[in-house]
Design a protein around this motif. Sequence first.
Motif, PDB file in Angstrom:
ATOM      1  N   UNK A 109      47.997  33.825  25.473  1.00 16.75           N
ATOM      2  CA  UNK A 109      46.692  33.724  24.816  1.00 16.75           C
ATOM      3  C   UNK A 109      46.808  33.399  23.332  1.00 16.75           C
ATOM      4  N   UNK A 110      47.700  34.073  22.633  1.00 23.02           N
ATOM      5  CA  UNK A 110      47.894  33.749  21.223  1.00 23.02           C
ATOM      6  C   UNK A 110      48.460  32.359  21.038  1.00 23.02           C
ATOM      7  N   UNK A 111      49.280  31.923  21.990  1.00 21.97           N
ATOM      8  CA  UNK A 111      49.847  30.572  21.947  1.00 21.97           C
ATOM      9  C   UNK A 111      48.732  29.534  22.083  1.00 21.97           C
ATOM     10  N   UNK A 112      47.846  29.746  23.046  1.00 23.80           N
ATOM     11  CA  UNK A 112      46.722  28.828  23.238  1.00 23.80           C
ATOM     12  C   UNK A 112      45.834  28.761  22.007  1.00 23.80           C
ATOM     13  N   UNK A 113      45.729  29.895  21.295  1.00 27.58           N
ATOM     14  CA  UNK A 113      44.850  29.973  20.130  1.00 27.58           C
ATOM     15  C   UNK A 113      45.555  29.576  18.835  1.00 27.58           C
ATOM     16  N   UNK A 114      46.801  29.086  18.936  1.00 29.39           N
ATOM     17  CA  UNK A 114      47.563  28.673  17.752  1.00 29.39           C
ATOM     18  C   UNK A 114      47.761  29.813  16.755  1.00 29.39           C
ATOM     19  N   UNK A 115      47.943  31.013  17.240  1.00 31.86           N
ATOM     20  CA  UNK A 115      48.149  32.162  16.367  1.00 31.86           C
ATOM     21  C   UNK A 115      49.615  32.287  15.960  1.00 31.86           C
ATOM     22  N   UNK A 116      49.887  32.818  14.752  1.00 30.96           N
ATOM     23  CA  UNK A 116      51.277  33.099  14.371  1.00 30.96           C
ATOM     24  C   UNK A 116      51.905  34.111  15.330  1.00 30.96           C
ATOM     25  N   UNK A 117      53.235  34.104  15.399  1.00 24.99           N
ATOM     26  CA  UNK A 117      53.956  34.933  16.362  1.00 24.99           C
ATOM     27  C   UNK A 117      53.552  36.408  16.337  1.00 24.99           C
ATOM     28  N   UNK A 118      53.477  37.084  15.180  1.00 29.59           N
ATOM     29  CA  UNK A 118      53.140  38.511  15.229  1.00 29.59           C
ATOM     30  C   UNK A 118      51.720  38.775  15.714  1.00 29.59           C
ATOM     31  N   UNK A 119      50.797  37.856  15.443  1.00 27.82           N
ATOM     32  CA  UNK A 119      49.429  38.018  15.933  1.00 27.82           C
ATOM     33  C   UNK A 119      49.396  37.791  17.436  1.00 27.82           C
ATOM     34  N   UNK A 120      50.102  36.746  17.900  1.00 25.11           N
ATOM     35  CA  UNK A 120      50.180  36.494  19.339  1.00 25.11           C
ATOM     36  C   UNK A 120      50.821  37.670  20.058  1.00 25.11           C
ATOM     37  N   UNK A 121      51.844  38.280  19.444  1.00 20.97           N
ATOM     38  CA  UNK A 121      52.482  39.457  20.034  1.00 20.97           C
ATOM     39  C   UNK A 121      51.494  40.625  20.107  1.00 20.97           C
ATOM     40  N   UNK A 122      50.732  40.818  19.064  1.00 19.16           N
ATOM     41  CA  UNK A 122      49.727  41.881  19.031  1.00 19.16           C
ATOM     42  C   UNK A 122      48.691  41.682  20.138  1.00 19.16           C
ATOM     43  N   UNK A 123      48.265  40.452  20.335  1.00 16.78           N
ATOM     44  CA  UNK A 123      47.334  40.138  21.411  1.00 16.78           C
ATOM     45  C   UNK A 123      47.962  40.424  22.768  1.00 16.78           C
ATOM     46  N   UNK A 124      49.220  39.975  22.949  1.00 13.65           N
ATOM     47  CA  UNK A 124      49.887  40.110  24.246  1.00 13.65           C
ATOM     48  C   UNK A 124      50.093  41.564  24.633  1.00 13.65           C
ATOM     49  N   UNK A 125      50.251  42.437  23.645  1.00 11.01           N
ATOM     50  CA  UNK A 125      50.531  43.851  23.918  1.00 11.01           C
ATOM     51  C   UNK A 125      49.279  44.717  23.966  1.00 11.01           C
ATOM     52  N   UNK A 126      48.111  44.089  24.032  1.00 11.26           N
ATOM     53  CA  UNK A 126      46.891  44.823  24.343  1.00 11.26           C
ATOM     54  C   UNK A 126      46.224  45.534  23.190  1.00 11.26           C
ATOM     55  N   UNK A 127      46.536  45.142  21.942  1.00  9.38           N
ATOM     56  CA  UNK A 127      45.814  45.718  20.810  1.00  9.38           C
ATOM     57  C   UNK A 127      44.397  45.143  20.761  1.00  9.38           C
ATOM     58  N   UNK A 128      43.481  45.909  20.190  1.00 10.05           N
ATOM     59  CA  UNK A 128      42.102  45.446  20.051  1.00 10.05           C
ATOM     60  C   UNK A 128      41.886  44.760  18.711  1.00 10.05           C
ATOM     61  N   UNK A 129      40.969  43.784  18.721  1.00  6.98           N
ATOM     62  CA  UNK A 129      40.622  43.029  17.520  1.00  6.98           C
ATOM     63  C   UNK A 129      39.123  43.126  17.284  1.00  6.98           C
ATOM     64  N   UNK A 130      38.742  43.322  16.043  1.00  7.02           N
ATOM     65  CA  UNK A 130      37.329  43.246  15.702  1.00  7.02           C
ATOM     66  C   UNK A 130      36.919  41.788  15.577  1.00  7.02           C
ATOM     67  N   UNK A 131      35.622  41.543  15.657  1.00  8.38           N
ATOM     68  CA  UNK A 131      35.123  40.185  15.478  1.00  8.38           C
ATOM     69  C   UNK A 131      35.435  39.684  14.074  1.00  8.38           C
ATOM     70  N   UNK A 132      35.334  40.562  13.095  1.00  2.00           N
ATOM     71  CA  UNK A 132      35.612  40.145  11.720  1.00  2.00           C
ATOM     72  C   UNK A 132      37.052  39.670  11.571  1.00  2.00           C
ATOM     73  N   UNK A 133      38.002  40.380  12.203  1.00  2.00           N
ATOM     74  CA  UNK A 133      39.401  39.966  12.092  1.00  2.00           C
ATOM     75  C   UNK A 133      39.638  38.643  12.814  1.00  2.00           C
ATOM     76  N   UNK A 134      39.066  38.485  13.979  1.00  2.00           N
ATOM     77  CA  UNK A 134      39.234  37.220  14.704  1.00  2.00           C
ATOM     78  C   UNK A 134      38.576  36.057  13.961  1.00  2.00           C
ATOM     79  N   UNK A 135      37.482  36.331  13.261  1.00  2.06           N
ATOM     80  CA  UNK A 135      36.851  35.296  12.440  1.00  2.06           C
ATOM     81  C   UNK A 135      37.792  34.888  11.310  1.00  2.06           C
TER      82      UNK A 135
END
Length: 264
Positions: free
Chosen positions: A139-165
């Motif tokens: 998912x982070x790969x599809x979204x062009x996210x940097x590696x640590x953000x993609x890792x955070x996504x892959x491991x089930x952390x939650x994101x606020x809308x403000x952070x994703x914006x």
Amino acid sequence: MPTVETETHGQVLIIRMNRPERLNALNHEMRTELARTWTDFRHDPTLEVAILTGTGRGFCAGEDMKESLADGAPGGRPLELEDPFRAGTLEKPVIGAINGFAMGGGFMLVERTDLRVASINAIFEVSEAKRWLLGGYNHGHLANMPYPIAMEMALGYRFTAERFFQLGFLNRLVAPEELIPTALEMARHLLTLPPAARVNTVHMMRRMRPAPSPAQQKLAAALHEHGAKSDLIESRAAFAEKRPPRFLGWDDPQDRYRLPDLME
């Protein structure tokens, strides 16, 4: 009460998932109705843009795990009708209007949209790591996210809308009452474009998105089998029973050290 509601605004179709008591979790009925709705939208010559949203506090909570547990079918039963939105065969642009929780399969609906406006109270989570034997690695790969953000996504952390914006995953961040008006404003801009330019550009942009390589996809398939399959049901049973899960991990503890790897 229908599980999917629609309303038209000229050439714009609003599709609203409607199981607010379950945060719009995707049971078999709703997935079937969404497939029918997307199919009708695809073939209706009077409709050009769709807005996907939810009713209540949730955009979509993902898999209906109580139904999956009752059916003994993690991920839900197969549909008889193909969903063109999920299958990637829908030629028309889709705007996500994320009104609340977008978790697991609900997050996957968001990432299939072409433009995204979210309410400031929306919450996002890639949930595979909590339910399957492999986390949401792509998912982070599809979204062009940097590696640590993609890792955070892959491991089930939650994101606020403000952070994703801030990270560029969302186009607009608005107050709840401005969600649908903003999505409609975005849709009206799309309708000012020449039809071929709109359709062709969306098609080209979708084809430019990153994707895991064939070797990575083979590794992912192997990792989906690498572990105790009983944990798939245990994760859902623990959720349904509101208790901590009792995971086994591996049928053979030594399998922890026998990870499959990339094969070129």
